[in-house]
Motif scaffolding. Structure first.
Motif, PDB file in Angstrom:
ATOM      1  N   ILE A  19       2.556  27.223  34.024  1.00 53.29           N
ATOM      2  CA  ILE A  19       2.685  26.108  33.084  1.00 53.29           C
ATOM      3  C   ILE A  19       2.346  24.821  33.835  1.00 53.29           C
ATOM      4  CG2 ILE A  19       4.255  24.825  31.605  1.00 53.29           C
ATOM      5  CD1 ILE A  19       5.812  27.399  31.188  1.00 53.29           C
ATOM      6  N   ARG A  20       1.507  24.009  33.255  1.00 50.92           N
ATOM      7  CA  ARG A  20       1.033  22.787  33.912  1.00 50.92           C
ATOM      8  C   ARG A  20       2.195  21.824  34.157  1.00 50.92           C
ATOM      9  NH1 ARG A  20      -3.998  18.947  31.945  1.00 50.92           N
ATOM     10  NH2 ARG A  20      -3.852  17.431  33.673  1.00 50.92           N
ATOM     11  N   ASP A  21       2.154  21.296  35.341  1.00 53.83           N
ATOM     12  CA  ASP A  21       3.159  20.307  35.716  1.00 53.83           C
ATOM     13  C   ASP A  21       2.466  19.274  36.589  1.00 53.83           C
ATOM     14  OD1 ASP A  21       5.321  18.834  36.296  1.00 53.83           O
ATOM     15  OD2 ASP A  21       6.381  20.396  37.431  1.00 53.83           O
ATOM     16  N   GLY A  22       2.081  18.171  35.965  1.00 43.78           N
ATOM     17  CA  GLY A  22       1.329  17.153  36.691  1.00 43.78           C
ATOM     18  C   GLY A  22      -0.060  17.663  36.988  1.00 43.78           C
ATOM     19  N   TYR A  65      -0.150  23.898  38.599  1.00 45.50           N
ATOM     20  CA  TYR A  65       0.280  24.912  37.627  1.00 45.50           C
ATOM     21  C   TYR A  65       1.262  25.850  38.299  1.00 45.50           C
ATOM     22  CZ  TYR A  65      -3.504  23.468  34.524  1.00 45.50           C
ATOM     23  OH  TYR A  65      -4.331  22.759  33.692  1.00 45.50           O
ATOM     24  N   ALA A 125       5.422  30.396  36.178  1.00 44.45           N
ATOM     25  CA  ALA A 125       6.656  30.408  35.394  1.00 44.45           C
ATOM     26  C   ALA A 125       7.141  31.816  35.119  1.00 44.45           C
ATOM     27  CB  ALA A 125       6.447  29.657  34.072  1.00 44.45           C
ATOM     28  N   TYR A 157       7.683  28.873  42.223  1.00 41.62           N
ATOM     29  CA  TYR A 157       7.881  27.474  41.823  1.00 41.62           C
ATOM     30  C   TYR A 157       7.048  26.513  42.649  1.00 41.62           C
ATOM     31  CZ  TYR A 157      11.709  29.461  39.247  1.00 41.62           C
ATOM     32  OH  TYR A 157      12.445  30.214  38.386  1.00 41.62           O
ATOM     33  N   LEU A 171       3.350  24.705  43.640  1.00 40.16           N
ATOM     34  CA  LEU A 171       2.217  24.260  42.839  1.00 40.16           C
ATOM     35  C   LEU A 171       0.990  25.094  43.182  1.00 40.16           C
ATOM     36  CD1 LEU A 171       2.570  20.374  42.955  1.00 40.16           C
ATOM     37  CD2 LEU A 171       3.177  21.921  41.116  1.00 40.16           C
TER      38      LEU A 171
END
Length: 817
Positions: free
Chosen positions: A789-792, A795, A798, A812, A814
């Motif tokens: 899931i994209r975070d900033g 990815y 998840a 967890y 990047l």
């Protein structure tokens, strides 16, 4: 987190139920088609196993028809005269059978308005939803209504057995509840009715052939007795009466001679000795005697039931002696009564037309024997004539023996006829020419010992005309006798032939007044043939016709049985190999080429652009190597068999491919000629409606065109190949559809599982993500899976499926893509 479900997933349980229902329907349709194919194949096997015996065929047809149509029970009846006879029952106990038989034996006609009567009037089927409600039952005979009530008939279906426009019988199917048959069941019962008609026709032909052979054998045996007992009529009459009683089912009988005043029994069978002795002493029939019409010129006197004749003392005496059905067949020479054959049955069972004709034939033989004996008695004072007559009879007997021994081989018969006729008539040479289309060709000759002359004679094509004796006989259909061909202005023949002929006799071989051949006798000197010799040649011509006709009928029967057997075997392969065309094509090609006398051949499939080899049969290896690697793409408009099929022809037939210059321009044709040694070629299209699916080829390595019958036979096998291809296509479509339905059901199930997880994990997203990751990986055939899931700018992972523990530690972190 929540979302509205897609419309297609709104009711997954209903969707699953619909898919299961559709799958069940397709499976039922497939199973039903297989059951019908299996039933048809089993019935064909019963027909093949029981030639001439209809009982097991009728039982099998009725059992299969009722099973597949969902009928409780039913019967099959055969029409006899104005009535019907019960021949098979299914699902009926003995009490029901006894009730059905209460309708009475033939010739009781069916009640007006009944299903039987309606079929007689021409209706194609009779389908009655509620039979007891039919108005015709109100006026039907009481026993007819009792059968309906006793059997509990409610819904009735009656399908006729028809040959051409004639009604042979019917198949019925009953239900004991009001439940009409559907169109598919009606069509299925009609198909079984057609099979019953085919079986009846086959049995009739086989029975007729067997009876004809039995009669011919009996005739030959009687002629042998005549030949072995010259002047002694007692063994002749005894043998004749014995054969007549065996073949016609006679209880007792006699052969009487008549001297103008008294009848005397010269052969008696089945009667008490006192009565037989009284008949031998002689009697004069009274004015009311049943045989009296014989004295008045009647050709035959047939009394089906003697109790129906006027009550005279002579009639009462005959009835007391056990006579019921009687037949009197006179022996007449020209208009003179010489005697009679008396045939008696002790029950009411009239003689058939065939039996009457057979007894008339024996009567004719008896007349011949009597006449021969008379002539022999006269000729004892004329030794030369006696010897000649005996020689003719011996020769005739020898020819008949050859005919009886050479059932399937006509050549020995023709050779014997030619040699015997030439020898007995004092001819220098003789020959037989047989009709082939509109011309005649010699097939046997005493000149065959001279290879050079026989080669010339055999190559001659004779057309009807006046320039040869053979041509005149073919033109006029009667005997032609030329005393000296050199004195005949119309006679024209090559010198090599004329040098061997002066007096010529030609006698036609007539079948139904049409010449099918000619027997010709020649003398190198001018010496006309006598009337006795001409008559002898007529006899030999008649025997030749009998031999030709016997061979033709037996060959046709054998070919028909071979074709039925081959068809049944191919159907068996089709049934045992659903969806697998390779064994079907191999079986079709093997059977077709065997029955059509082809050296080898190929079965091609066609995809709309090119032909591909699907099966080979006995193909020479060089040609097989040529056609097997790749597709064959014929050019439209070429004089090439496959090209003509592509252009729309159903059949392409070439008598001699090697002699056609246009063929040599085509590489494929050159290859089949040069590599395969083919001369005569036949190509038959495989078509479904107007779509070209392929072609069957048949090759001969000599110039010998295929006959129309062989072409039609190959077309029949081509039709079977199309049926097999269509069956395979439908089966493949069904399998594809089934796989799609299974896959769709699996997707729907997975979607439903995910939705259930979502519904249970309202506040916990992780189970949903894990379930989604695992389900997607499994349904897509993946070994590993992860969900990021994209975070900033990254990815992070998840959720994962089947990742190693080390990989899971990056869950967890990047991941930069």
């Amino acid at each position: 987190m929540s979302a509205m479900p897609d419309s297609t997933l709104a009711n997954p349980e209903q969707r699953m139920a619909d898919l299961e229902r559709q799958l069940a329907e397709r499976t039922a349709e497939r199973d039903e088609a297989r059951e019908q194919q299996t039933a048809t194949a089993e019935i064909l096997e019963v027909i093949n196993r029981s030639p001439g015996d209809l009982a097991p065929v009728f039982d099998a047809i009725l059992d299969k028809a009722h099973t597949l149509c969902g009928a409780a029970y039913g019967v099959m009846v055969i029409r006899e005269g104005e009535g019907f006879r019960l021949v098979a029952v299914n699902g009926v106990d003995q009490a029901h059978v006894n009730a059905l038989r209460q309708l009475g034996p033939p010739p009781m006609p069916p009640p007006a308005g009944s299903p039987m009567a309606r079929l007689i009037q021409g209706e194609q089927i009779v389908h009655i939803a509620d039979f007891p409600a039919e108005h015709f039952l109100e006026n039907a005979p009481p026993q007819f209504r009792r059968v309906v009530d006793f059997a509990g008939i409610r819904t009735l279906l009656a399908v006729p057995l028809r040959k051409d426009k004639g009604l042979l019988g019917m198949i019925t199917a009953f239900r004991q509840e009001v439940q009409p048959f559907n169109e598919r069941q009606i069509a299925l019962l009609q198909n079984f009715a057609a099979q019953a008609v085919i079986a009846m026709e086959n049995a009739r032909l086989i029975t007729e052939t067997r009876e004809a052979l039995e009669q011919q054998t009996a005739t030959a045996e009687v002629l042998q007795v005549i030949n072995s007992s010259p002047g002694d009529l007692t063994p002749v009459f005894d043998a004749m009466l014995e054969k007549a009683m065996q073949l016609c089912g006679i209880d007792h009988g006699a052969l009487h001679t008549y001297d103008g005043e008294l009848f005397r029994a010269v052969a008696v069978r089945g009667l008490p000795e006192p009565l037989a002795d009284r008949l031998r002493q002689g009697f004069r029939p009274g004015p009311h005697h049943p045989m009296r019409p014989v004295l008045e010129g009647a050709p035959v006197v047939h009394i089906p039931d003697l109790t129906m004749v006027a009550n005279a003392p002579e009639v009462r005496l005959a009835i007391e002696q056990g006579s019921r059905s009687l037949l009197f067949v006179p022996l007449r020479k020209d208009q003179t009564l010489l005697g009679q054959i008396v045939a008696v049955r002790q029950e009411v069972r009239p003689f058939s037309e065939q039996e009457i004709a057979l007894l008339q034939n024996f009567a004719a033989q008896a007349v011949i024997a009597m006449e021969n004996a008379r002539l022999l008695g006269e000729l004892r004072e004329r030794t030369h004539d006696l010897e000649e007559s005996l020689e003719y009879q011996t020769a005739t007997s020898d020819v008949l023996k050859v005919i009886s021994r050479s059932t399937f081989d006509l050549q020995p018969v023709l050779d014997t006829l030619v040699e015997t006729a030439s020898r007995l008539c004092g001819a220098d040479s003789a020959g037989i020419a047989i009709r082939e289309g509109e011309v005649y060709r010699y097939v046997s000759s005493t000149t065959a010992v001279d290879p050079e002359y026989w080669a010339i004679l055999r190559q001659r094509t004779i057309v009807p005309g006046r320039d040869t004796v053979t041509g005149r006989v073919a033109l006029e259909g009667k005997v032609v006798h030329v005393a000296d061909i050199l004195a005949d202005p119309e006679y024209a023949v090559p010198e090599v032939v004329a040098a061997r002929r002066r007096t010529v006799l030609g006698v036609p071989l007539l079948r139904e007044s049409e010449p099918i051949g000619i027997i010709a006798l020649n003398r190198q000197r001018v010496e006309p043939f006598t009337e006795q010799q001409i008559e002898l040649v007529r006899t030999f011509a008649d025997q030749a016709v009998i031999a030709i006709e016997n061979t033709r009928l037996i060959t046709q029967t054998r070919e028909a049985l071979e074709q039925q057997t081959a068809t049944a075997e191919v159907l068996g392969v089709i049934n045992s190999s659903p969806g697998d065309l390779a064994p079907v094509f191999d079986a079709i090609l093997g059977k077709a080429h065997s029955l059509c006398e082809a050296a080898y051949g190929v079965l091609f499939t066609y995809n709309g652009e090119a032909f591909r080899t699907a099966a080979l049969h006995s193909v020479p290896q060089p040609y097989a190597d040529f056609i097997s690697p790749g597709p064959v793409s014929p050019t439209r408009g070429e004089r090439n068999g496959l090209a003509q099929i592509v252009d729309g022809a159903n059949v392409a037939h070439f008598a001699d491919a090697a002699a056609d210059d246009a063929f040599q321009e085509n590489p494929g044709t050159r290859a089949v000629v040069e590599l395969g040694g083919a001369r005569t070629m036949l190509v038959v299209a495989l078509r479904k409606d107007t779509n070209l699916l392929g072609a069957i080829t048949a090759y001969r390595q000599e110039v010998r065109p295929f006959s129309e019958k062989q072409i039609a036979l190959l077309q029949n096998f081509a039709a079977q190949a199309v049926i097999a291809m269509e069956n395979a296509r439908l089966l493949n479509e069904l399998q594809d559809r089934t796989r799609d339905l299974q896959e769709s059901l699996e997707y729907q199930t997975a979607t439903s599982d995910v939705l259930q997880v979502i519904s249970r994990s309202t506040f916990d997203l992780q189970p949903v993500l894990d379930t989604l990751t695992e389900t997607v990986a499994r349904l897509c055939g993946g070994e590993l899976g992860l969900l990021a899931i994209r975070d900033g700018e990254g990815y992070p992972v998840a959720a994962s499926f089947a990742l190693s523990p080390a990989a899971c530690q990056t869950k967890y972190q990047l991941i930069h893509l």
